[in-house]
Design a protein around this motif. Structure first.
Motif, PDB file in Angstrom:
ATOM      1  N   ASP A  31       0.874  -1.086   0.010  1.00 47.93           N
ATOM      2  CA  ASP A  31      -0.110   0.109   0.124  1.00 47.93           C
ATOM      3  C   ASP A  31       0.891   1.349   0.155  1.00 47.93           C
ATOM      4  OD1 ASP A  31      -2.393   1.192  -0.024  1.00 47.93           O
ATOM      5  OD2 ASP A  31      -2.311   1.283   2.097  1.00 47.93           O
ATOM      6  N   VAL A  32       1.911   1.222  -0.914  1.00 41.26           N
ATOM      7  CA  VAL A  32       2.798   2.382  -0.899  1.00 41.26           C
ATOM      8  C   VAL A  32       2.218   3.502  -1.936  1.00 41.26           C
ATOM      9  CG1 VAL A  32       5.143   3.175  -1.664  1.00 41.26           C
ATOM     10  CG2 VAL A  32       4.582   1.011  -0.338  1.00 41.26           C
ATOM     11  N   SER A  33       2.192   4.868  -1.795  1.00 40.30           N
ATOM     12  CA  SER A  33       1.944   5.876  -2.457  1.00 40.30           C
ATOM     13  C   SER A  33       2.439   6.976  -2.293  1.00 40.30           C
ATOM     14  CB  SER A  33       0.167   6.225  -2.052  1.00 40.30           C
ATOM     15  OG  SER A  33      -0.758   5.423  -2.294  1.00 40.30           O
ATOM     16  N   PHE A  34       2.692   7.530  -3.510  1.00 38.10           N
ATOM     17  CA  PHE A  34       3.722   8.824  -3.356  1.00 38.10           C
ATOM     18  C   PHE A  34       3.667   9.359  -4.991  1.00 38.10           C
ATOM     19  CE2 PHE A  34       6.612   5.243  -4.820  1.00 38.10           C
ATOM     20  CZ  PHE A  34       7.159   5.844  -5.843  1.00 38.10           C
ATOM     21  N   GLU A  35       4.280  10.584  -4.994  1.00 39.78           N
ATOM     22  CA  GLU A  35       4.297  11.181  -6.484  1.00 39.78           C
ATOM     23  C   GLU A  35       5.721  11.937  -6.602  1.00 39.78           C
ATOM     24  OE1 GLU A  35      -0.317  12.661  -7.139  1.00 39.78           O
ATOM     25  OE2 GLU A  35       1.204  13.893  -5.920  1.00 39.78           O
ATOM     26  N   VAL A  36       6.122  11.986  -7.656  1.00 41.81           N
ATOM     27  CA  VAL A  36       7.438  12.575  -7.761  1.00 41.81           C
ATOM     28  C   VAL A  36       7.313  13.718  -8.857  1.00 41.81           C
ATOM     29  CG1 VAL A  36       9.895  12.477  -8.539  1.00 41.81           C
ATOM     30  CG2 VAL A  36       8.800  10.747  -7.341  1.00 41.81           C
ATOM     31  N   ARG A  37       7.569  14.971  -8.659  1.00 46.17           N
ATOM     32  CA  ARG A  37       7.217  16.106  -9.595  1.00 46.17           C
ATOM     33  C   ARG A  37       8.412  16.120 -10.472  1.00 46.17           C
ATOM     34  NH1 ARG A  37       4.091  20.334  -8.681  1.00 46.17           N
ATOM     35  NH2 ARG A  37       3.456  19.773  -6.423  1.00 46.17           N
ATOM     36  N   ARG A  38       7.994  16.641 -11.380  1.00 45.83           N
ATOM     37  CA  ARG A  38       9.063  16.860 -12.599  1.00 45.83           C
ATOM     38  C   ARG A  38      10.191  17.928 -12.028  1.00 45.83           C
ATOM     39  NH1 ARG A  38       8.336  16.042 -17.610  1.00 45.83           N
ATOM     40  NH2 ARG A  38       5.886  15.805 -17.302  1.00 45.83           N
ATOM     41  N   GLY A  39      11.559  17.205 -12.383  1.00 47.89           N
ATOM     42  CA  GLY A  39      12.707  17.810 -12.043  1.00 47.89           C
ATOM     43  C   GLY A  39      13.030  17.777 -10.634  1.00 47.89           C
ATOM     44  N   THR A  40      12.397  17.022  -9.714  1.00 49.41           N
ATOM     45  CA  THR A  40      12.885  16.848  -8.609  1.00 49.41           C
ATOM     46  C   THR A  40      13.250  15.522  -8.100  1.00 49.41           C
ATOM     47  OG1 THR A  40      10.482  16.445  -7.761  1.00 49.41           O
ATOM     48  CG2 THR A  40      10.995  18.854  -7.900  1.00 49.41           C
ATOM     49  N   THR A  41      13.707  15.455  -6.937  1.00 50.67           N
ATOM     50  CA  THR A  41      14.428  13.968  -6.460  1.00 50.67           C
ATOM     51  C   THR A  41      13.558  13.760  -5.162  1.00 50.67           C
ATOM     52  OG1 THR A  41      16.411  14.435  -7.222  1.00 50.67           O
ATOM     53  CG2 THR A  41      16.439  13.181  -5.464  1.00 50.67           C
ATOM     54  N   LEU A  42      13.182  12.588  -5.317  1.00 54.51           N
ATOM     55  CA  LEU A  42      12.503  11.853  -4.065  1.00 54.51           C
ATOM     56  C   LEU A  42      13.822  10.927  -3.620  1.00 54.51           C
ATOM     57  CD1 LEU A  42      10.173  10.926  -2.213  1.00 54.51           C
ATOM     58  CD2 LEU A  42       9.734   9.102  -3.922  1.00 54.51           C
ATOM     59  N   ALA A  43      13.989  10.869  -2.454  1.00 57.21           N
ATOM     60  CA  ALA A  43      15.048   9.925  -1.655  1.00 57.21           C
ATOM     61  C   ALA A  43      14.389   8.938  -1.214  1.00 57.21           C
ATOM     62  CB  ALA A  43      15.960  10.737  -0.711  1.00 57.21           C
TER      63      ALA A  43
END
Length: 269
Positions: A31-43
């Motif tokens: 049940d993992v949910s997340f978003e990554v915006r254009r040009g950014t970094t998710l660690a």
């Protein structure tokens, strides 16, 4: 969350991945949910067994979820013969990620199956120059390069397809601190120049503090914290995250890496 939001390049909704090992059900992600915006970094942070590697395989299309969904540029990632993957991967071990018998330019241009030889070589030459590998190294083999140079080659191969998403799986853990910092600074410079999004998988909060716009902490396949990086490092809300941060800040690695690398948002004008 929805694929109708074009600024979100990676969208995961209730992402779940289970495996069968004999009679045992292994819940690698739940049940993992997340978003990554254009040009950014998710660690993505977590200890061994937290689900980081499984998440990497799902984003790059190497596996499919048991339930939920993952979208890259609005569509599920799937590997298709002769076509570059929608999300490109930079591996942990730079030496093991390239063929030891192939010339560097051939390894870098490997995803460009649809182009002729001359076009592949030119594309490799251009992206290698951007990562700091000169034309004189195009035809050498990996054994002639250092670990840091090989990781630059691996980054070049991920970027040669002009992918909008790069997944970095512990890309600096095999390097010493000063070389780690060079690679992290290079990734940030390339991201500012080329505009790609990055999912940066690591167990090291010192590295995450340098690169991240957002932080997601995984534990036993579940998200225990997700938020913007400055707030997380100022004071995580979850007790497990606090313990990870306390353990990292007590090591020389946090101060040592920051003495070499430029933290995101701290670059001089």
């Amino acid at each position: 969350m929805s694929e109708s939001r074009p600024e979100m390049v990676v969208v995961a909704e209730n992402l779940t991945r289970h495996y069968r090992v004999g009679n045992q059900l292994v819940r690698a992600l739940e049940d993992v949910s997340f978003e990554v915006r254009r040009g950014t970094t998710l660690a993505v942070i977590g200890e061994s067994g937290s689900g980081k590697s499984t998440l990497t395989r799902l984003i790059t299309g190497l596996e499919r979820p048991t339930s939920g969904r993952i979208l890259v540029n609005g569509v599920p990632p799937m590997l298709k013969p002769g076509r570059p993957a929608s999300a490109q991967l930079v591996f942990q071990d730079p030496a093991g990620s390239v063929n030891p018998y192939r010339k560097i330019w051939k390894s870098v241009s490997e995803p460009l199956h649809h182009l002729n030889r001359a076009s592949r070589k030119q594309a490799a030459k251009e992206i290698l120059a951007r990562v700091g590998i000169g034309e004189d190294r195009l035809s050498v083999r990996p054994g002639r390069l250092s670990g840091g140079q090989l990781q630059r080659v691996a980054i070049a191969r991920a970027l040669v397809t002009k992918s909008s998403v790069i997944v970095c799986d512990e890309p600096t853990s095999a390097l010493d601190v000063s070389v780690q910092a060079q690679i992290l600074n290079l990734l940030q410079e390339l991201q500012e120049e080329l505009g790609f999004s990055c999912v940066f998988v690591t167990h090291d909060l010192a590295v995450a503090q340098v690169v991240a716009d957002q932080v997601m902490v995984l534990r036993d396949g579940r998200v225990c914290e997700l938020g913007d990086a400055p707030s997380f490092f100022a004071g995580p809300r979850n007790s497990y995250s606090m313990a990870l941060l306390d353990a990292t800040s007590g090591k020389h690695g946090l101060a040592g890496l920051e003495s070499f690398a430029t933290r995101r948002g701290d670059k001089p004008a």
